[in-house]
Design an enzyme around this catalytic site. Structure first.
Site, PDB file in Angstrom:
ATOM      1  N   GLU A  56      -4.529   2.308  -4.502  1.00 30.30           N
ATOM      2  CA  GLU A  56      -3.069   2.298  -4.333  1.00 30.30           C
ATOM      3  C   GLU A  56      -2.570   1.016  -3.657  1.00 30.30           C
ATOM      4  O   GLU A  56      -1.451   0.978  -3.142  1.00 30.30           O
ATOM      5  CB  GLU A  56      -2.634   3.512  -3.505  1.00 30.30           C
ATOM      6  CG  GLU A  56      -3.074   3.512  -2.052  1.00 30.30           C
ATOM      7  CD  GLU A  56      -4.452   4.099  -1.815  1.00 30.30           C
ATOM      8  OE1 GLU A  56      -4.733   4.512  -0.680  1.00 30.30           O
ATOM      9  OE2 GLU A  56      -5.267   4.151  -2.768  1.00 30.30           O
ATOM     10  N   ASP A 105       0.858  -1.189   0.000  1.00 27.88           N
ATOM     11  CA  ASP A 105       0.000   0.000   0.000  1.00 27.88           C
ATOM     12  C   ASP A 105       0.895   1.241   0.000  1.00 27.88           C
ATOM     13  O   ASP A 105       1.857   1.332   0.776  1.00 27.88           O
ATOM     14  CB  ASP A 105      -0.909   0.011   1.230  1.00 27.88           C
ATOM     15  CG  ASP A 105      -1.869   1.195   1.234  1.00 27.88           C
ATOM     16  OD1 ASP A 105      -3.021   0.983   0.820  1.00 27.88           O
ATOM     17  OD2 ASP A 105      -1.462   2.293   1.660  1.00 27.88           O
ATOM     18  N   ILE A 106       0.588   2.197  -0.878  1.00 29.42           N
ATOM     19  CA  ILE A 106       1.395   3.425  -0.954  1.00 29.42           C
ATOM     20  C   ILE A 106       1.036   4.310   0.239  1.00 29.42           C
ATOM     21  O   ILE A 106      -0.140   4.643   0.449  1.00 29.42           O
ATOM     22  CB  ILE A 106       1.135   4.180  -2.271  1.00 29.42           C
ATOM     23  CG1 ILE A 106       1.481   3.274  -3.471  1.00 29.42           C
ATOM     24  CG2 ILE A 106       1.961   5.468  -2.337  1.00 29.42           C
ATOM     25  CD1 ILE A 106       1.154   3.900  -4.812  1.00 29.42           C
TER      26      ILE A 106
END
Length: 584
Positions: free
Chosen positions: A506, A463-464
Site C-alpha cells: 500500500e 502510505d494508506i
C-alpha cells in the site's frame, strides 16, 4: 534568374562548353553568376586546370564545387564526367566564402560566418560544401542555426571516386581544399528559397545499441561486439573491399532531436565503422531498408511541391545509397520527376547531405535534399500535377525483393508490438497500471543524470493508513479496489511531469523534477486532501500519510530513499493523515 546545366562528356571540349555558357550568359540579363561544378574523378591537377581555364574564359564568374561519388544528371549517372550548373541572378545576389579547415574547426568557421552575416541583408539561405570524412559540418550548423534559426542551411559533404581512401575535395575560385568548407550565402529582397527532404527508409528487425564510439564518427562496438559484425551476422556481408556496396542500402536509422535520420557507413576496418558524423554511445538504432516505391513516392510528392513553388533553379543533393537500392533505371526515374519541373536541375552525390530547417536536422544520409530558388513571385503557368502511373499499378507478379520486404515489415511490426507489450508489463504494476518499483528506480537514475548541479527533485512517499484493517474487515478484493481508488485520486492531483509508481503493497512513490520545497508540500497536501474526501464505499474513510523531501545530484540513492522513508514514518507515528517534509 536562370539556370543552365551542362555535362562534360567525351565529345565535349572545354572550348565548346565555354562557348555554350558564354552564349547563355550573353543572352540572359544578369547581375551575378554562380558556377557550381561537381567533379567525380578527384584528380586535383585536372580540377586546377579546369578552374584556371574557366576563370580565363569567364572572368566574372564565381566558381564553387566539390568532388562526388557520382555526378548525376538525367544525361549521365556514371562517375566519369564533370557536371556544371550556372545560376544567373538578375535581381538578387550571393556572397561566397571558403575556409581551410586544416587550421580552423567547423565551429570556428561558424562563428566567422556569423560575423560576416551581420553585414549581409535579406539572407534567404546558405549553401555548404565540405571535404574530409572526419570534418563533420554539424558543429558549424549548430553554431549558425543557433543564431539564425530561420535561415535554411543545405548542401553536401564532398564524395570521392574511391572508397578505399578519402580523396574528397571542395573548391572556390582557384582554391582547392582537401579539408575545407565552401559557403555561399544567398541574399536579396526578391529572392525565395524552398527546401525539401526525402528519406523513405524504414526500420527493420532488432534494435541495437552503440556501446563504444568516438566523436570523429567511428563506431567501435555495437551491443558490446565489434561494430562490423552487425552487418556480417544479420546480412551475411563479408568484410572486404565491397563492404560499402553491400551495406549502403541498409543504413542505421534512429531518431535524433525527434527527427528520423539515417546513417550510412562510409568506410570500415576489421572491427569498426566510419560514419560522417558522431553516433553517440547509447544510441539505439535499427538497420533500415526500403522498397523503391517508398523512395519514389516521396520524391514525386516533393517534385509536385517544387512545381507549386515554380523555381528558376533546382539543386539536388542525394545519397548514393538510393541508387544502390533502386538501380540505375529507377534512380533515373526519381530524377526525372524534378526534371519535369526544371529541365536544368542538377544533382550530385557525396558522403552526406546537409539540411537544417523545420524538417532536416543537419547532416543526413540516405536522403534526397531538393533546393528550389527563384527571384520574385512568378505565377505558375502549368498547374497540372506530375504523375507516375507505374507507382499505382499493381504488378501481375510482385518482385521477390518487395515480397521479402513486406514479410520483414510485418514480422518487425509484430516483434515491436510484442516487445512493447513485454516492456509495459515489466515496468508497470499490473493492479494499478502505474509504474512499478523497478521503473521508478530507472527514472530516478535518469532524472539525477540529467539535472544540473543547481536543480532539485522532490520525492513524495504515500502510505494508506490502517490498510490492514481494510483487508481484514472487507477482504482483499475490496482492499485492491481501495488501492486502485487511492492511485486514481493521487493521479488527479499530480503534475504532468510526475513519475508515479507503486513502491510495494500500500506504499507509493512520486518524483517531481525541478521542484522546490513549497511546491512539493502543496502537491502533497492537495493529494492528502483529495484522498480524504473520496468515497471508498463500503469502507467508511480512507486517508494517507505522506513523507516528502528534496534531493539533488550529490545525494546517494540509498540515502535519498532513506530520507523520504523517515519522513513518512514520522507522519504515521505522529497522527497519520498528514504531510511531513524532511529538511535533513
Amino acid at each position: 534568374m536562370k539556370q543552365r546545366t551542362i555535362v562534360f562528356d567525351k565529345a565535349d571540349e572545354m572550348d565548346d562548353v565555354a562557348l555554350q555558357l558564354l552564349n547563355f550568359i550573353e543572352d540572359t540579363p544578369h547581375k551575378k553568376i554562380l558556377f557550381q561544378a561537381v567533379e567525380p574523378s578527384g584528380d586535383i591537377d585536372y580540377i586546377r586546370t579546369g578552374l584556371e581555364y574557366a576563370h580565363g574564359a569567364l572572368p566574372d564568374i564565381t566558381i564553387i564545387g566539390m568532388t562526388s561519388h557520382c555526378a548525376m544528371t538525367h544525361d549521365t549517372h556514371a562517375a566519369k564526367f564533370p557536371v556544371v550548373s550556372v545560376l544567373l541572378f538578375e535581381e538578387n545576389d550571393f556572397t561566397a566564402f571558403s575556409y581551410d579547415c586544416k587550421t580552423l574547426t567547423p565551429s570556428e568557421v561558424g562563428f566567422k560566418l556569423c560575423k560576416e552575416l551581420e553585414n549581409i541583408k535579406d539572407v534567404k539561405g546558405i549553401l555548404i560544401m565540405g571535404s574530409d570524412i572526419t570534418l563533420t559540418p554539424q558543429d558549424f550548423i549548430d553554431v549558425v542555426s543557433s543564431k539564425y534559426p530561420d535561415i535554411p542551411l543545405f548542401g553536401a559533404l564532398a564524395g570521392t571516386s574511391t572508397l578505399k581512401s578519402d580523396e574528397s575535395l571542395v573548391f572556390h575560385n582557384n582554391n582547392v581544399y582537401e579539408r575545407g568548407m565552401v559557403i555561399v550565402v544567398f541574399h536579396g529582397p526578391t529572392l525565395e528559397i524552398t527546401t525539401h527532404y526525402n528519406l523513405g527508409w524504414k526500420p527493420l528487425g532488432n534494435t541495437f545499441t552503440v556501446t563504444e564510439s568516438s566523436n570523429d564518427g567511428k563506431v567501435y562496438k555495437i551491443n558490446d561486439k565489434p561494430a562490423v559484425t552487425v552487418y556480417n551476422k544479420y546480412l551475411g556481408v563479408p568484410i572486404n573491399e565491397y563492404f560499402f556496396e553491400n551495406t549502403a542500402a541498409f543504413p542505421f536509422i534512429f531518431k535524433h532531436n525527434n527527427k528520423l535520420v539515417a546513417r550510412v557507413a562510409l568506410k570500415h576496418t576489421v572491427t569498426s565503422l566510419q560514419f560522417g558524423i558522431e553516433i553517440p554511445e547509447g544510441t539505439k538504432f535499427s538497420l533500415a531498408y526500403a522498397k523503391a516505391n517508398y523512395l519514389l513516392d516521396e520524391s514525386l510528392t516533393c517534385a509536385n511541391k517544387m512545381k507549386e513553388f515554380n523555381p528558376d533553379a533546382i539543386l539536388i543533393y542525394a545519397c548514393m545509397s538510393r541508387r544502390t537500392l533502386m538501380g540505375d533505371e529507377l534512380a533515373e526515374r526519381e530524377f526525372s520527376y524534378f526534371k519535369q519541373v526544371n529541365p536544368n536541375v542538377t544533382w550530385s552525390c557525396g558522403y552526406g547531405e546537409l539540411l537544417y530547417d523545420e524538417h532536416g536536422d543537419g547532416l543526413l544520409n540516405g536522403s534526397l535534399v531538393a533546393v528550389g530558388i527563384k527571384e520574385g513571385n512568378k505565377p505558375v503557368t502549368d498547374s497540372s500535377p506530375i504523375t507516375d502511373s507505374r507507382l499505382q499499378a499493381e504488378p501481375e507478379v510482385i518482385d521477390l525483393t518487395d515480397r521479402l520486404i513486406s514479410f520483414l515489415e510485418s514480422t518487425t511490426e509484430d516483434l515491436n508490438d510484442n516487445i512493447n507489450l513485454l516492456a509495459n508489463m515489466a515496468s508497470h504494476d499490473q493492479l494499478t497500471k502505474i509504474y512499478n518499483r523497478a521503473a521508478l528506480d530507472y527514472y530516478y537514475d535518469e532524472l539525477i543524470h540529467n539535472i544540473s548541479a543547481f536543480d532539485t527533485i522532490a520525492m513524495i512517499m504515500f502510505d494508506i493508513d490502517h490498510f490492514k484493517r481494510v483487508n481484514d474487515t472487507y477482504g482483499h478484493d475490496v482492499g485492491d479496489q481501495v488501492i486502485v481508488g487511492v492511485v486514481n485520486a493521487i493521479k488527479e492531483r499530480l503534475p504532468d511531469n510526475a513519475i508515479f509508481a507503486r513502491w510495494g503493497g500500500e506504499e507509493f512513490m512520486c518524483l517531481l523534477p525541478n521542484c522546490d520545497k513549497e511546491t512539493a508540500i502543496n502537491v502533497a497536501e492537495r493529494i492528502r486532501l483529495r484522498v480524504s474526501v473520496t468515497d471508498f464505499s463500503p469502507v467508511d474513510q480512507v486517508t494517507i500519510s505522506i513523507g516528502a523531501c528534496l534531493i539533488n545530484k550529490d545525494i546517494d540513492k540509498i540515502e535519498a530513499f532513506s530520507k523520504v522513508d523517515k519522513a513518512l514514518y514520522e507522519a504515521k507515528e505522529t497522527g497519520r493523515n498528514k504531510v511531513v517534509f524532511s529538511e535533513q
